[in-house]
Design an enzyme around this catalytic site. Sequence first.
Site, mmCIF file in Angstrom:
data_model
loop_
_atom_site.group_PDB
_atom_site.id
_atom_site.type_symbol
_atom_site.label_atom_id
_atom_site.label_comp_id
_atom_site.label_asym_id
_atom_site.label_seq_id
_atom_site.Cartn_x
_atom_site.Cartn_y
_atom_site.Cartn_z
ATOM 1 N N LEU A 186 -0.166 -0.064 3.860
ATOM 2 C CA LEU A 186 -1.467 -0.664 4.127
ATOM 3 C C LEU A 186 -2.120 -0.863 2.770
ATOM 4 O O LEU A 186 -2.197 0.071 1.966
ATOM 5 C CB LEU A 186 -2.296 0.268 5.017
ATOM 6 N N ASP A 187 -2.571 -2.084 2.490
ATOM 7 C CA ASP A 187 -3.128 -2.397 1.171
ATOM 8 C C ASP A 187 -4.203 -1.393 0.759
ATOM 9 O O ASP A 187 -4.979 -0.928 1.612
ATOM 10 C CB ASP A 187 -3.750 -3.796 1.176
ATOM 11 N N PRO A 188 -4.289 -1.065 -0.533
ATOM 12 C CA PRO A 188 -5.364 -0.174 -0.992
ATOM 13 C C PRO A 188 -6.750 -0.659 -0.588
ATOM 14 O O PRO A 188 -7.639 0.153 -0.323
ATOM 15 C CB PRO A 188 -5.194 -0.182 -2.518
ATOM 16 N N LEU A 189 -6.948 -1.987 -0.530
ATOM 17 C CA LEU A 189 -8.263 -2.526 -0.192
ATOM 18 C C LEU A 189 -8.507 -2.591 1.307
ATOM 19 O O LEU A 189 -9.553 -3.068 1.745
ATOM 20 C CB LEU A 189 -8.429 -3.918 -0.809
ATOM 21 N N ALA A 190 -7.544 -2.122 2.106
ATOM 22 C CA ALA A 190 -7.719 -2.042 3.554
ATOM 23 C C ALA A 190 -7.944 -0.592 3.954
ATOM 24 O O ALA A 190 -7.481 0.337 3.294
ATOM 25 C CB ALA A 190 -6.494 -2.599 4.268
#
EC number: 5.4.99.25
Length: 315
Positions: free
Chosen positions: A53-57
């Site tokens: 899961l993307d760091p920004l998510a």
Amino acid sequence: MTDSANNRPPRLPRREVHGVLLLDKPLGLSSNDALVRAKRLLRALKAGHTGTLDPLATGLLPLCFGEATKFSQDLLDADKTYEAVVRLGQKTTTGDAEGEVVVERPVSCDRAGLDAAIARFLGEIDQVPPMHSALKKDGRPLYEYARAGQTVERPARRVTIHAIDVLDCALPLAPSFTMRVKCSKGTYIRTLAEDIGEALGCGAHLTGLRRIAVGDLTLDGAVTLDQIDAQADEARPAMLAPVDALLRRCPPVTLSAEAMSRFLQGQRLAYRDLDPDSAPQEGVLARVYGGEPPKLLGVARMREGALRPERLVRL
């Protein structure tokens, strides 16, 4: 050795931990870092995540421990559900709010126009992965090329968008909306947002992304790393869901003591060895239980009239 080292409490040994941690990942933390922290807090011997899961998510990141790791691939392949906030009228270098705005256009659509554009992306679609992604080309992640200012050719990939529901829409007063997307594995919501913006003729980028479901697993009962840290060490393993939480779609089969012994040796079981009321249909994958009280033994598939073990667990 310094006094501080002498006063440091001894490091506790790793332990057997089995189950699934439904982690609510915070903003800015990578999936690997989240796994490392959770594994340390639980003192687990074996752990693995079920897709990044993307760091920004933010949102649901199921982490598998012990025997649950045998089923992590099932979650990698599962459908995902996200809630995304989209800003229309601006394209960025990364497709999200972290990038620089490179194109700005007026937004002239209304809710009806948005719904019409979204409808074009339902079902099977071809999607070109973003440059700012972990996919690799010639052994290098795409984001390394992007950070060097390079754009490389990426083949489109077939993904499935099962549903897009607009949860909130500020149009035409403000150029933003929130959508819930249920999609197949490998779908980039960032790219979907950009493509919807292009379909509207104004461009778009993501300003927020939260994953709310992976297969049948949801944020209900999910915990944060801080909540795990706040628990006493001996209470932390109880925060995991059991291994069979990953197998809810598989019908249960309970074996007799004699059948259980054979099953655990990897032997197939004839139909006559099973309770006819719970014997699975041909081709169906079942979760298998045995013992008193019953515990998960593994999964098996009914083929040619026999229950054949596929994966065994040792709990």
